[in-house]
Design a protein around this motif. Sequence first.
Motif, short mmCIF file in Angstrom:
data_model
loop_
_atom_site.label_atom_id
_atom_site.label_comp_id
_atom_site.label_asym_id
_atom_site.label_seq_id
_atom_site.Cartn_x
_atom_site.Cartn_y
_atom_site.Cartn_z
N MET A 1 8.41 2.63 19.20
CA MET A 1 7.71 2.67 17.92
C MET A 1 7.64 1.25 17.37
N GLN A 2 6.51 0.94 16.81
CA GLN A 2 6.31 -0.39 16.25
C GLN A 2 6.16 -0.27 14.73
N ILE A 3 6.88 -1.10 14.00
CA ILE A 3 6.80 -1.09 12.54
C ILE A 3 6.12 -2.37 12.09
N LYS A 4 5.06 -2.20 11.31
CA LYS A 4 4.32 -3.36 10.80
C LYS A 4 4.97 -3.86 9.53
N GLU A 5 4.94 -5.17 9.36
CA GLU A 5 5.47 -5.77 8.12
C GLU A 5 4.56 -5.41 6.96
N LEU A 6 5.17 -5.06 5.84
CA LEU A 6 4.41 -4.72 4.65
C LEU A 6 4.01 -6.01 3.93
N VAL A 7 2.72 -6.22 3.81
CA VAL A 7 2.20 -7.39 3.12
C VAL A 7 2.20 -7.10 1.62
N PRO A 8 2.79 -7.99 0.82
CA PRO A 8 2.83 -7.75 -0.64
C PRO A 8 1.44 -7.55 -1.23
N MET A 9 1.33 -6.59 -2.13
CA MET A 9 0.07 -6.28 -2.79
C MET A 9 0.01 -7.05 -4.11
N PRO A 10 -1.01 -7.89 -4.30
CA PRO A 10 -1.14 -8.62 -5.57
C PRO A 10 -1.33 -7.64 -6.74
N PRO A 11 -0.95 -8.05 -7.95
CA PRO A 11 -1.08 -7.16 -9.12
C PRO A 11 -2.47 -6.56 -9.31
N ASP A 12 -3.51 -7.37 -9.13
CA ASP A 12 -4.88 -6.85 -9.32
C ASP A 12 -5.21 -5.77 -8.29
N GLU A 13 -4.76 -5.97 -7.07
CA GLU A 13 -5.00 -4.99 -6.02
C GLU A 13 -4.19 -3.70 -6.29
N PHE A 14 -2.97 -3.86 -6.80
CA PHE A 14 -2.13 -2.71 -7.14
C PHE A 14 -2.83 -1.88 -8.21
N ARG A 15 -3.35 -2.56 -9.26
CA ARG A 15 -4.05 -1.86 -10.35
C ARG A 15 -5.31 -1.17 -9.84
N ALA A 16 -6.05 -1.86 -8.97
CA ALA A 16 -7.29 -1.28 -8.42
C ALA A 16 -6.99 -0.04 -7.59
N GLU A 17 -5.94 -0.08 -6.80
CA GLU A 17 -5.56 1.07 -5.97
C GLU A 17 -5.12 2.23 -6.86
N MET A 18 -4.40 1.92 -7.93
CA MET A 18 -3.98 2.94 -8.88
C MET A 18 -5.21 3.64 -9.46
N ALA A 19 -6.18 2.85 -9.91
CA ALA A 19 -7.41 3.40 -10.50
C ALA A 19 -8.21 4.19 -9.47
N LYS A 20 -8.28 3.68 -8.26
CA LYS A 20 -9.02 4.36 -7.19
C LYS A 20 -8.46 5.75 -6.93
N ARG A 21 -7.16 5.89 -7.07
CA ARG A 21 -6.51 7.18 -6.83
C ARG A 21 -6.46 8.05 -8.09
N GLY A 22 -6.98 7.52 -9.21
CA GLY A 22 -7.07 8.31 -10.44
C GLY A 22 -5.81 8.30 -11.29
#
Length: 65
Positions: free
Chosen positions: A1-22
């Motif tokens: 099994m291969q685990i990918k490194e989690l790339v930090p999500m910038p604040p604007d991207e975090f907010r956009a993803e939150m809004a995208k999911r409602g």
Amino acid sequence: MQIKELVPMPPDEFRAEMAKRGWDAEMLGIRWGMTKRRVQQITADSDRPRYYDDALMNLPIALKK
């Protein structure tokens, strides 16, 4: 099994993803058991613990009535 490194999500991207999911900070506060203000602080922190990014990416789509 291969685990990918989690790339930090910038604040604007975090907010956009939150809004995208409602979701907004108040709803997430209820879901995660914290205040709306604390969710806003976490969202704005580019050095937030990565498990918040994982948690956000795995939230269900929120349908508003």
